[in-house]
Motif scaffolding. Structure first.
Motif, mmCIF file in Angstrom:
data_model
loop_
_atom_site.group_PDB
_atom_site.id
_atom_site.type_symbol
_atom_site.label_atom_id
_atom_site.label_comp_id
_atom_site.label_asym_id
_atom_site.label_seq_id
_atom_site.Cartn_x
_atom_site.Cartn_y
_atom_site.Cartn_z
ATOM 1 N N LEU A 270 2.249 10.045 -2.198
ATOM 2 C CA LEU A 270 2.743 10.143 -3.577
ATOM 3 C C LEU A 270 4.232 9.824 -3.649
ATOM 4 C CD1 LEU A 270 0.879 13.348 -4.824
ATOM 5 C CD2 LEU A 270 0.316 10.949 -5.304
ATOM 6 N N ALA A 271 5.003 10.295 -2.680
ATOM 7 C CA ALA A 271 6.444 10.032 -2.682
ATOM 8 C C ALA A 271 6.717 8.537 -2.510
ATOM 9 C CB ALA A 271 7.133 10.838 -1.582
ATOM 10 N N ALA A 272 5.969 7.882 -1.630
ATOM 11 C CA ALA A 272 6.158 6.439 -1.436
ATOM 12 C C ALA A 272 5.841 5.677 -2.712
ATOM 13 C CB ALA A 272 5.285 5.943 -0.287
ATOM 14 N N LEU A 273 4.769 6.048 -3.392
ATOM 15 C CA LEU A 273 4.404 5.366 -4.634
ATOM 16 C C LEU A 273 5.387 5.688 -5.753
ATOM 17 C CD1 LEU A 273 0.546 5.862 -4.480
ATOM 18 C CD2 LEU A 273 1.795 3.727 -4.146
ATOM 19 N N SER A 274 5.866 6.920 -5.798
ATOM 20 C CA SER A 274 6.825 7.314 -6.837
ATOM 21 C C SER A 274 8.163 6.612 -6.667
ATOM 22 C CB SER A 274 7.044 8.832 -6.806
ATOM 23 O OG SER A 274 5.869 9.501 -7.186
ATOM 24 N N ALA A 275 8.467 6.203 -5.439
ATOM 25 C CA ALA A 275 9.759 5.577 -5.152
ATOM 26 C C ALA A 275 9.768 4.072 -5.408
ATOM 27 C CB ALA A 275 10.153 5.850 -3.708
ATOM 28 N N LEU A 276 8.642 3.509 -5.843
ATOM 29 C CA LEU A 276 8.629 2.069 -6.133
ATOM 30 C C LEU A 276 9.686 1.754 -7.180
ATOM 31 C CD1 LEU A 276 4.783 1.394 -6.286
ATOM 32 C CD2 LEU A 276 6.368 0.721 -4.474
ATOM 33 N N SER A 277 10.305 0.611 -7.047
ATOM 34 C CA SER A 277 11.370 0.245 -7.973
ATOM 35 C C SER A 277 10.814 0.019 -9.372
ATOM 36 C CB SER A 277 12.105 -1.005 -7.486
ATOM 37 O OG SER A 277 11.218 -2.094 -7.417
ATOM 38 N N ASP A 278 11.691 0.103 -10.355
ATOM 39 C CA ASP A 278 11.280 -0.116 -11.736
ATOM 40 C C ASP A 278 10.577 -1.453 -11.872
ATOM 41 O OD1 ASP A 278 12.372 2.283 -12.524
ATOM 42 O OD2 ASP A 278 14.292 1.415 -13.108
ATOM 43 N N GLY A 279 9.531 -1.466 -12.646
ATOM 44 C CA GLY A 279 8.767 -2.689 -12.839
ATOM 45 C C GLY A 279 7.625 -2.830 -11.860
ATOM 46 N N GLU A 280 7.691 -2.115 -10.740
ATOM 47 C CA GLU A 280 6.589 -2.128 -9.775
ATOM 48 C C GLU A 280 5.699 -0.927 -10.056
ATOM 49 O OE1 GLU A 280 7.765 -3.949 -5.587
ATOM 50 O OE2 GLU A 280 8.927 -2.169 -6.084
ATOM 51 N N HIS A 281 4.419 -1.160 -10.147
ATOM 52 C CA HIS A 281 3.520 -0.039 -10.383
ATOM 53 C C HIS A 281 2.505 0.129 -9.260
ATOM 54 C CE1 HIS A 281 1.028 -3.360 -11.754
ATOM 55 N NE2 HIS A 281 -0.008 -2.562 -11.675
ATOM 56 N N CYS A 282 2.575 -0.762 -8.267
ATOM 57 C CA CYS A 282 1.603 -0.681 -7.186
ATOM 58 C C CYS A 282 2.218 -1.273 -5.924
ATOM 59 C CB CYS A 282 0.322 -1.417 -7.552
ATOM 60 S SG CYS A 282 0.570 -3.174 -7.863
ATOM 61 N N ILE A 283 1.519 -1.019 -4.810
ATOM 62 C CA ILE A 283 1.928 -1.560 -3.522
ATOM 63 C C ILE A 283 0.661 -1.951 -2.766
ATOM 64 C CG2 ILE A 283 1.966 0.726 -2.430
ATOM 65 C CD1 ILE A 283 4.329 -0.244 -0.708
ATOM 66 N N ARG A 284 0.745 -3.018 -2.009
ATOM 67 C CA ARG A 284 -0.395 -3.429 -1.189
ATOM 68 C C ARG A 284 -0.681 -2.341 -0.155
ATOM 69 N NH1 ARG A 284 -1.560 -9.178 -1.377
ATOM 70 N NH2 ARG A 284 -3.269 -8.629 0.018
ATOM 71 N N VAL A 285 -1.944 -2.166 0.173
ATOM 72 C CA VAL A 285 -2.328 -1.182 1.187
ATOM 73 C C VAL A 285 -1.572 -1.478 2.481
ATOM 74 C CG1 VAL A 285 -4.223 -0.343 2.629
ATOM 75 C CG2 VAL A 285 -4.575 -0.663 0.177
ATOM 76 N N ARG A 286 -1.498 -2.738 2.840
ATOM 77 C CA ARG A 286 -0.797 -3.112 4.079
ATOM 78 C C ARG A 286 0.680 -2.702 4.032
ATOM 79 N NH1 ARG A 286 -1.039 -8.943 6.995
ATOM 80 N NH2 ARG A 286 0.019 -8.299 8.871
ATOM 81 N N GLY A 287 1.317 -2.903 2.894
ATOM 82 C CA GLY A 287 2.714 -2.501 2.754
ATOM 83 C C GLY A 287 2.891 -0.997 2.861
ATOM 84 N N LEU A 288 1.930 -0.250 2.337
ATOM 85 C CA LEU A 288 2.006 1.205 2.412
ATOM 86 C C LEU A 288 1.792 1.685 3.842
ATOM 87 C CD1 LEU A 288 2.497 3.732 0.741
ATOM 88 C CD2 LEU A 288 0.065 3.748 0.158
ATOM 89 N N THR A 289 0.891 1.047 4.590
ATOM 90 C CA THR A 289 0.698 1.432 5.990
ATOM 91 C C THR A 289 1.982 1.185 6.785
ATOM 92 O OG1 THR A 289 -0.229 -0.706 6.652
ATOM 93 C CG2 THR A 289 -1.794 1.013 6.034
ATOM 94 N N GLU A 290 2.637 0.080 6.510
ATOM 95 C CA GLU A 290 3.892 -0.227 7.213
ATOM 96 C C GLU A 290 4.988 0.757 6.822
ATOM 97 O OE1 GLU A 290 4.613 -4.331 6.262
ATOM 98 O OE2 GLU A 290 2.910 -5.014 7.473
ATOM 99 N N HIS A 291 5.072 1.078 5.537
ATOM 100 C CA HIS A 291 6.100 2.013 5.061
ATOM 101 C C HIS A 291 5.916 3.396 5.689
ATOM 102 C CE1 HIS A 291 8.897 3.973 2.326
ATOM 103 N NE2 HIS A 291 7.971 4.897 2.140
ATOM 104 N N LEU A 292 4.673 3.858 5.762
ATOM 105 C CA LEU A 292 4.399 5.196 6.289
ATOM 106 C C LEU A 292 4.272 5.225 7.809
ATOM 107 C CD1 LEU A 292 1.752 6.330 3.638
ATOM 108 C CD2 LEU A 292 4.130 7.114 3.828
ATOM 109 N N HIS A 293 4.177 4.047 8.453
ATOM 110 C CA HIS A 293 3.967 3.952 9.903
ATOM 111 C C HIS A 293 2.654 4.631 10.291
ATOM 112 C CE1 HIS A 293 7.953 2.283 10.605
ATOM 113 N NE2 HIS A 293 8.401 3.180 9.749
ATOM 114 N N TRP A 294 1.632 4.398 9.495
ATOM 115 C CA TRP A 294 0.301 4.948 9.746
ATOM 116 C C TRP A 294 -0.636 3.814 10.142
ATOM 117 C CZ3 TRP A 294 -1.186 8.538 5.050
ATOM 118 C CH2 TRP A 294 -0.333 9.644 5.019
#
Length: 144
Positions: A42-66
């Motif tokens: 939730l924190a990663a998604l909430s931190a998306l910059s203005d105008g962004e409402h989503c993130i690719r699953v792959r980008g989220l895995t990289e961001h979280l190191h999961w």
């Protein structure tokens, strides 16, 4: 550096990480009903910059190191609770985007103060300003 000093440093880091993570996770779940994994997503998604409402699953895995499988299972649990949604990627239709739902945003916003309080209680508040600066320098040298 001696082997004994290196081993002591490693063991101290492991105890610190496990202890602080467990204490913060316990306080967060007690206060908000969210697991630490829920909050991380939730924190990663909430931190998306203005105008962004989503993130690719792959980008989220990289961001979280999961691992992808861990994120996929976590997203499934969160989807069932209405916190996130997965949609086909608008750009190419191949991948999936993760979207923060309104319920997910409310859950994050309710949990954020409890998370911050737990971080202060179990980590930053226990260190002097000099210790915080030294810790930050060490952490940044290991994970730039």
């Amino acid at each position: 550096m001696s082997d004994a000093a290196a081993i002591a440093a490693w063991e101290s880091y492991r105890r610190l990480r496990l202890h602080v993570d467990a204490e913060i996770a316990r306080d967060l779940e007690r206060a908000s009903g969210l697991s630490m994994a829920d909050y991380d997503v939730l924190a990663a998604l909430s931190a998306l910059s203005d105008g962004e409402h989503c993130i690719r699953v792959r980008g989220l895995t990289e961001h979280l190191h999961w691992a992808h499988s861990r994120l996929s299972r976590q997203l499934g649990r969160m989807e069932r609770r209405g916190l996130v949604a997965r949609e086909k990627c608008e750009l190419d239709g191949r991948g999936e985007d993760v979207v923060l739902t309104e319920e997910g945003r409310r859950a994050h916003d309710r949990a954020a103060p409890a998370h911050l309080d737990a971080v202060r209680r179990h980590f930053t508040g226990a260190l002097s300003p000099g210790q915080l600066a030294a810790f930050t320098a060490v952490a940044r040298s290991l994970a730039p």
